[in-house]
Design an enzyme around this catalytic site. Structure first.
Site, PDB file in Angstrom:
ATOM      1  N   TYR A   1      -0.834  -0.482  11.283  1.00 27.32           N
ATOM      2  CA  TYR A   1      -1.047  -0.941   9.902  1.00 27.32           C
ATOM      3  C   TYR A   1       0.097  -0.447   9.008  1.00 27.32           C
ATOM      4  CZ  TYR A   1      -3.155  -1.291   5.237  1.00 27.32           C
ATOM      5  OH  TYR A   1      -3.390  -1.576   3.908  1.00 27.32           O
TER       6      TYR A   1
ATOM      7  N   SER B   1       0.877  -1.190   0.000  1.00 26.82           N
ATOM      8  CA  SER B   1       0.000   0.000   0.000  1.00 26.82           C
ATOM      9  C   SER B   1       0.901   1.224   0.000  1.00 26.82           C
ATOM     10  CB  SER B   1      -0.835  -0.032   1.280  1.00 26.82           C
ATOM     11  OG  SER B   1      -1.465   1.199   1.498  1.00 26.82           O
TER      12      SER B   1
HETATM   13  N1  NAP Z   1      -8.957  -1.259   0.570  1.00 30.56           N
HETATM   14  C1  NAP Z   1      -7.949  -0.419   0.690  1.00 30.56           C
HETATM   15  O1  NAP Z   1      -8.133   0.804   0.875  1.00 30.56           O
HETATM   16  C2  NAP Z   1      -6.531  -0.916   0.539  1.00 30.56           C
HETATM   17  C3  NAP Z   1      -5.546  -0.012   0.148  1.00 30.56           C
HETATM   18  C4  NAP Z   1      -4.234  -0.466   0.008  1.00 30.56           C
HETATM   19  C5  NAP Z   1      -3.928  -1.792   0.257  1.00 30.56           C
HETATM   20  N2  NAP Z   1      -4.917  -2.642   0.641  1.00 30.56           N
HETATM   21  C6  NAP Z   1      -4.546  -4.018   0.917  1.00 30.56           C
HETATM   22  O2  NAP Z   1      -5.273  -4.881   0.065  1.00 30.56           O
HETATM   23  C7  NAP Z   1      -5.415  -6.166   0.676  1.00 30.56           C
HETATM   24  C8  NAP Z   1      -6.851  -6.636   0.529  1.00 30.56           C
HETATM   25  O3  NAP Z   1      -7.699  -5.748   1.226  1.00 30.56           O
HETATM   26  P1  NAP Z   1      -9.186  -5.405   0.749  1.00 30.56           P
HETATM   27  O4  NAP Z   1      -9.244  -3.929   0.586  1.00 30.56           O
HETATM   28  O5  NAP Z   1      -9.604  -6.272  -0.358  1.00 30.56           O
HETATM   29  O6  NAP Z   1      -9.983  -5.731   2.100  1.00 30.56           O
HETATM   30  P2  NAP Z   1     -11.141  -6.806   2.392  1.00 30.56           P
HETATM   31  O7  NAP Z   1     -12.231  -6.664   1.393  1.00 30.56           O
HETATM   32  O8  NAP Z   1     -11.458  -6.611   3.833  1.00 30.56           O
HETATM   33  O9  NAP Z   1     -10.417  -8.214   2.157  1.00 30.56           O
HETATM   34  C9  NAP Z   1      -9.457  -8.696   3.036  1.00 30.56           C
HETATM   35  C10 NAP Z   1      -9.214 -10.153   2.724  1.00 30.56           C
HETATM   36  O10 NAP Z   1      -8.157 -10.635   3.574  1.00 30.56           O
HETATM   37  C11 NAP Z   1      -8.552 -11.901   4.071  1.00 30.56           C
HETATM   38  N3  NAP Z   1      -7.916 -12.219   5.348  1.00 30.56           N
HETATM   39  C12 NAP Z   1      -7.896 -11.484   6.486  1.00 30.56           C
HETATM   40  N4  NAP Z   1      -7.268 -12.153   7.455  1.00 30.56           N
HETATM   41  C13 NAP Z   1      -6.867 -13.352   6.920  1.00 30.56           C
HETATM   42  C14 NAP Z   1      -6.182 -14.480   7.422  1.00 30.56           C
HETATM   43  N5  NAP Z   1      -5.755 -14.557   8.702  1.00 30.56           N
HETATM   44  N6  NAP Z   1      -5.936 -15.516   6.579  1.00 30.56           N
HETATM   45  C15 NAP Z   1      -6.355 -15.487   5.304  1.00 30.56           C
HETATM   46  N7  NAP Z   1      -7.029 -14.439   4.769  1.00 30.56           N
HETATM   47  C16 NAP Z   1      -7.281 -13.395   5.579  1.00 30.56           C
HETATM   48  C17 NAP Z   1     -10.069 -11.823   4.206  1.00 30.56           C
HETATM   49  O11 NAP Z   1     -10.628 -13.125   4.103  1.00 30.56           O
HETATM   50  P3  NAP Z   1     -11.213 -13.985   5.324  1.00 30.56           P
HETATM   51  O12 NAP Z   1     -11.703 -13.038   6.368  1.00 30.56           O
HETATM   52  O13 NAP Z   1     -12.285 -14.804   4.673  1.00 30.56           O
HETATM   53  O14 NAP Z   1     -10.060 -14.819   5.753  1.00 30.56           O
HETATM   54  C18 NAP Z   1     -10.444 -11.017   2.973  1.00 30.56           C
HETATM   55  O15 NAP Z   1     -10.658 -11.851   1.873  1.00 30.56           O
HETATM   56  C19 NAP Z   1      -4.933  -5.995   2.119  1.00 30.56           C
HETATM   57  O16 NAP Z   1      -3.626  -6.523   2.243  1.00 30.56           O
HETATM   58  C20 NAP Z   1      -4.915  -4.495   2.316  1.00 30.56           C
HETATM   59  O17 NAP Z   1      -3.976  -4.090   3.274  1.00 30.56           O
HETATM   60  C21 NAP Z   1      -6.215  -2.255   0.766  1.00 30.56           C
END
Ligand code: NAP
Length: 287
Positions: free
Chosen positions: A150, A137
C-alpha cells in the site's frame, strides 16, 4: 463558487463510502456539478438524491473510465475537476503477498488514477484550465511493517502527482495531493478482509499476520475510533484544493498526519525506524 456562473463539473472516484462520499456531498453543497462514481452504484443512492450524477466506474477498466468522462463532456464540455479517491490497502508482509495482488493494488491506487487523468486531461488542456486532486496519504512519505505494498502505491501516486503538477501547469491545469493519516471509514475493514486473503502461506509470517490482524482490530474497535480523522475533514481539504486561486501542491490533513510527517522529517532515519519498531507489530524469530 459564483452562483451566476455555470456549475463546474467535477468527477470523483470511490464515492460509495468514506472519503469519496464526504467529498461528493461537500462539493454538491459548494455548488459543483458532481459526478460521483464507484463500482457499487446502489451505495450511492443518497448522493443521487442529493443532486449528484451517479455512474458505475471501475478505475481498473479503461472502457468504464473513458465512457464516464465522455458522458460528462457531452453534457458539460471539458471536465473541470477530477478527484482521484478510489483506493484500498493491500495489507500483509511484502514477502508473503503474491505479485498478482500487488499488481491489483497498483491497478486501483496508481494506474486507476492515471487512467482517469489521461481521460480528462485532453479536455482540460483544450479549455486551458482544470484541477486534479489525488487522495494520497502520509503512507506516501514513509513505510510501515505490514503495509509495504500500500505504501509503495501511495509513494507512486504522490510522485506521479508531483511531476504531473509541473508538466500540466503550463496548460492551466493545477494538480494537488491530499495526505491524511488514518481516517474513520470502511478502509480498515477492507484492509482486514484483504489481509485474510493476501497470503502466499509462508509459515515464517503466520504469527506476524495474526498480530497485524489484532492490531488493525484494536484500531477499529477503539471507542468512536478515537484518534482517527474524519472523512469530512479530508473533504474540506479537497474543496480547498479545488477552490483556492493558487492551490497548494500538498494538503496534509489533521494533527496526526502533521505529527508523523514531522517525526519522519526531523528524526534521523535509524531513530524513526526505532520508533516504528517499538510501535508496530513485527515478525518474531519464529514467525
Ligand atoms: N481511511 C484512511 O485511513 C485513509 C488514510 C489516508 C488515505 N486514504 C485514502 O483515501 C481513499 C478513500 O479511502 P476510504 O478511507 O474512504 O476507504 P473506503 O471507505 O473503503 O472507500 C474506498 C472507495 O474506493 C472505491 N474503490 C475501490 N476499488 C475501486 C475500483 N476498482 N474502482 C472504483 N472504485 C473503487 C470503493 O468503491 P467500490 O467498492 O464501490 O468500487 C470505495 O468507494 C483511498 O485512496 C485511501 O487510500 C484513506
Amino acid at each position: 463558487m459564483d452562483s451566476a456562473t455555470k456549475p463546474r463539473a467535477v468527477v470523483v472516484t470511490g464515492c460509495s463510502s468514506g472519503i469519496g462520499r464526504a467529498v461528493a456531498l461537500r462539493l454538491l453543497r459548494a455548488g459543483y456539478a458532481v459526478h460521483a462514481t464507484a463500482r457499487r452504484v446502489g451505495d450511492m443512492e443518497d448522493l443521487a438524491r442529493a443532486g449528484a450524477k451517479v455512474a458505475r466506474v471501475d478505475v481498473t477498466d479503461a472502457t468504464s473510465v473513458n465512457d464516464c468522462v465522455r458522458e460528462v463532456e457531452a453534457v458539460h464540455g471539458p471536465v473541470w475537476g477530477l478527484v482521484n479517491n478510489a483506493g484500498y490497502a493491500l495489507a500483509g508482509p511484502v514477502e508473503d503477498i503474491g505479485v498478482e495482488q500487488v499488481r491489483h493494488q497498483f491497478e486501483v491506487n496508481v494506474f486507476g488514477a492515471l487512467r482517469m487523468a489521461h481521460a480528462v486531461l485532453p479536455g482540460m488542456r483544450s479549455a486551458g484550465e482544470g484541477r486534479i486532486v489525488n487522495i494520497s496519504s502520509v503512507a506516501g512519505r514513509f513505510s510501515l511493517p505490514g503495509g509495504g505494498c500500500y505504501h509503495a502505491s501511495k509513494h507512486a501516486l504522490t510522485c506521479l502527482s508531483d511531476t504531473l503538477r509541473l508538466e500540466t501547469r503550463p496548460f492551466g491545469v493545477r494538480v494537488s495531493t491530499v495526505e491524511p493519516a488514518a481516517v474513520n471509514t470502511a478502509f480498515i475493514d477492507t484492509a482486514l478482509r484483504v489481509l485474510a486473503s493476501s497470503g502466499r502461506g509462508l509459515p515464517a509470517y503466520r504469527t506476524f499476520r495474526a498480530d497485524l490482524d489484532r492490531y488493525y482490530r484494536q484500531v477499529q474497535s477503539r471507542p468512536r475510533r478515537h484518534g482517527l480523522g474524519t472523512p469530512q475533514t479530508v473533504a474540506a481539504a479537497v474543496e480547498r484544493a479545488l477552490s483556492a486561486r493558487t492551490p497548494r501542491p500538498r494538503y496534509v490533513v489533521g494533527a496526526a498526519a502533521h505529527l508523523c510527517l514531522g517525526l519522519h522529517d526531523v528524526l534521523p532515519r535509524a531513530w524513526f525506524e526505532t520508533v516504528v519498531r517499538l510501535a508496530f507489530p513485527l515478525p518474531g524469530p519464529g514467525g
